[in-house]
Enzyme design. Structure first.
Site, short mmCIF file in Angstrom:
data_model
loop_
_atom_site.label_atom_id
_atom_site.label_comp_id
_atom_site.label_asym_id
_atom_site.label_seq_id
_atom_site.Cartn_x
_atom_site.Cartn_y
_atom_site.Cartn_z
N CYS A 152 0.84 -1.20 0.00
CA CYS A 152 0.00 0.00 0.00
C CYS A 152 0.88 1.26 0.00
O CYS A 152 1.54 1.52 -0.99
CB CYS A 152 -0.97 -0.04 1.18
SG CYS A 152 -2.36 1.12 0.98
N HIS A 178 -3.48 -5.49 0.94
CA HIS A 178 -2.85 -5.73 2.24
C HIS A 178 -2.82 -7.22 2.60
O HIS A 178 -3.76 -7.72 3.22
CB HIS A 178 -3.61 -4.99 3.34
CG HIS A 178 -3.40 -3.52 3.36
ND1 HIS A 178 -2.42 -2.92 4.11
CD2 HIS A 178 -4.06 -2.52 2.74
CE1 HIS A 178 -2.47 -1.60 3.96
NE2 HIS A 178 -3.46 -1.33 3.12
N GLU A 221 -1.09 -8.59 4.92
CA GLU A 221 -1.00 -8.73 6.39
C GLU A 221 -2.37 -8.68 7.04
O GLU A 221 -2.55 -9.17 8.16
CB GLU A 221 -0.07 -7.65 6.97
CG GLU A 221 -0.65 -6.27 7.14
CD GLU A 221 -0.73 -5.46 5.85
OE1 GLU A 221 -1.12 -4.27 5.93
OE2 GLU A 221 -0.44 -6.00 4.76
#
Length: 230
Positions: free
Chosen positions: A85, A202, A204
């Site tokens: 990002c 994302h 994560e």
């Protein structure tokens, strides 16, 4: 191995990345951008957020932080580097990868789950997927539209350096399933080395089982794959 997660002023996904990596058994620590890369660094994450308030252009100021000299040198030596990002914006602005990320086609901040098609499975970041596999991960950005001139995009495609494309759940691409207007539905690309990658979604946030999808785990396991080879 110790993955250094670079915290700039305005980073806000550094702790998310740290927790996700440690959940996978990968040692990680947050490093303040003024301190330089620790000697024991074996991987680098440029995390999401709004470094320096996204002034000038998203990622432009962080890309000029002194620690990015360390990151570029580490990347040139084969250390795996992943920009996510805002970190993807920093990666492009610092020359780690081609292209740039700019204002979404909608001109709005978008936070939603999207589907990604894995374009190749022979890189550290995609070794835990199959080519053509569709995964679901979240996006959260206002400047996620991938832009690059046509000649360089053709070269990127010819070099097979596109990692992920936005798609529908069946793997079909096109404007209707392109959340931000990125050229050729590009969601993630490789640098000159396959150990360097940036992506706007994302992974994560799609790693911990107790908060939803775990489809992003394979991307973060790229730090393990880069150590062992693909």
């Amino acid at each position: 191995m110790t993955v250094s997660i670079i915290r700039f002023g305005g980073s806000n996904c550094d702790r998310d990345a740290e927790r996700a990596l440690e959940h996978l058994g990968i040692d990680a620590e947050i490093v303040w951008h003024e301190d330089g890369l620790p000697e024991e660094t074996t991987g680098v994450v440029l995390p999401g957020g709004f470094s320096y308030g996204d002034y000038l252009r998203a990622g432009a100021m962080a890309a000029r932080a002194p620690i990015m000299d360390d990151v570029r040198e580490a990347a040139a030596d084969g250390t795996p580097v992943l920009g996510v990002c805002n970190g993807a914006q920093v990666g492009c602005e610092s020359g780690l990868t081609e292209g740039a990320f700019t204002t979404n086609r909608s001109a709005r901040f978008q936070c939603e789950h999207v589907y990604l098609r894995v374009e190749r499975d022979d890189t550290p970041w995609t070794a835990h997927y199959d080519e053509g596999e569709v995964i679901e991960v979240p996006i959260a950005h206002g400047e996620g539209r991938y832009e690059i001139d046509d000649d360089r995009l053709d070269a990127l495609e010819d070099d097979n350096r596109v990692l992920f494309r936005y798609c529908d759940e069946d793997g079909e691409t096109g404007p209707a399933v392109n959340p931000n207007g990125s050229k050729h539905n590009v969601a993630g690309v490789l640098g000159e080395r396959e150990t360097v990658a940036v992506l706007m979604p994302h992974p994560e946030r799609a790693t911990l089982p107790d908060i939803g999808s775990t489809d992003g785990q394979g991307v973060l396991r790229g730090f393990e794959s880069a150590e062992t080879g693909v």
